[in-house]
Design a protein around this motif. Sequence first.
Motif: not given
Length: 171
Positions: A70-77
């Motif tokens: 979840d945190g990595a997807a947040y960073g990518a977006v």
Amino acid sequence: MFALDENAVSQAVVRWLEDQGYQARAIRAGQHGIDVAAWHPETRHRWAIEAKGAASSKKGSRRIDRPLSDGAAYGAVSKALLNTIFWTGITTMRDTSIGLACPSDRYFDMWLDRIEPACAVLGISIFRVGTDGEVKCSPKHPVDRPAPLLTPQWPMPRSLQRNFELPPYED
């Protein structure tokens, strides 16, 4: 579980754009520049798209084919959104539709749903790529950005010029 990397996301968007009549190409993950650039030979319309993946694109990485948290997807977006917002202020891209492309999965969709209203206001399209390669673009048709945005107007950085020569921009 299979996860799309940035290269797979970019290639799916290239295929989708080609199906719409565009000439399109993508750069490899890790290179600086516009991830997907497209130009329509009849309408002369352009796209500039920032792509992010749900898995590592680096050979030998332990994260290949493993979905992001979840945190990595947040960073990518967040990074994709910041890049595309910056592009809205580049003078030579004022007539270019801007988009961001990400895998369509639980975490990416959650964050994309949250930024979609702001993207609509800014004139940034969102491309969601399924694991089957299906692309959904919201909104589907190229969008006009508010003109002028209340941002400084920037010259085209050299790092973005690498993949945007369909045909070349003039400063």
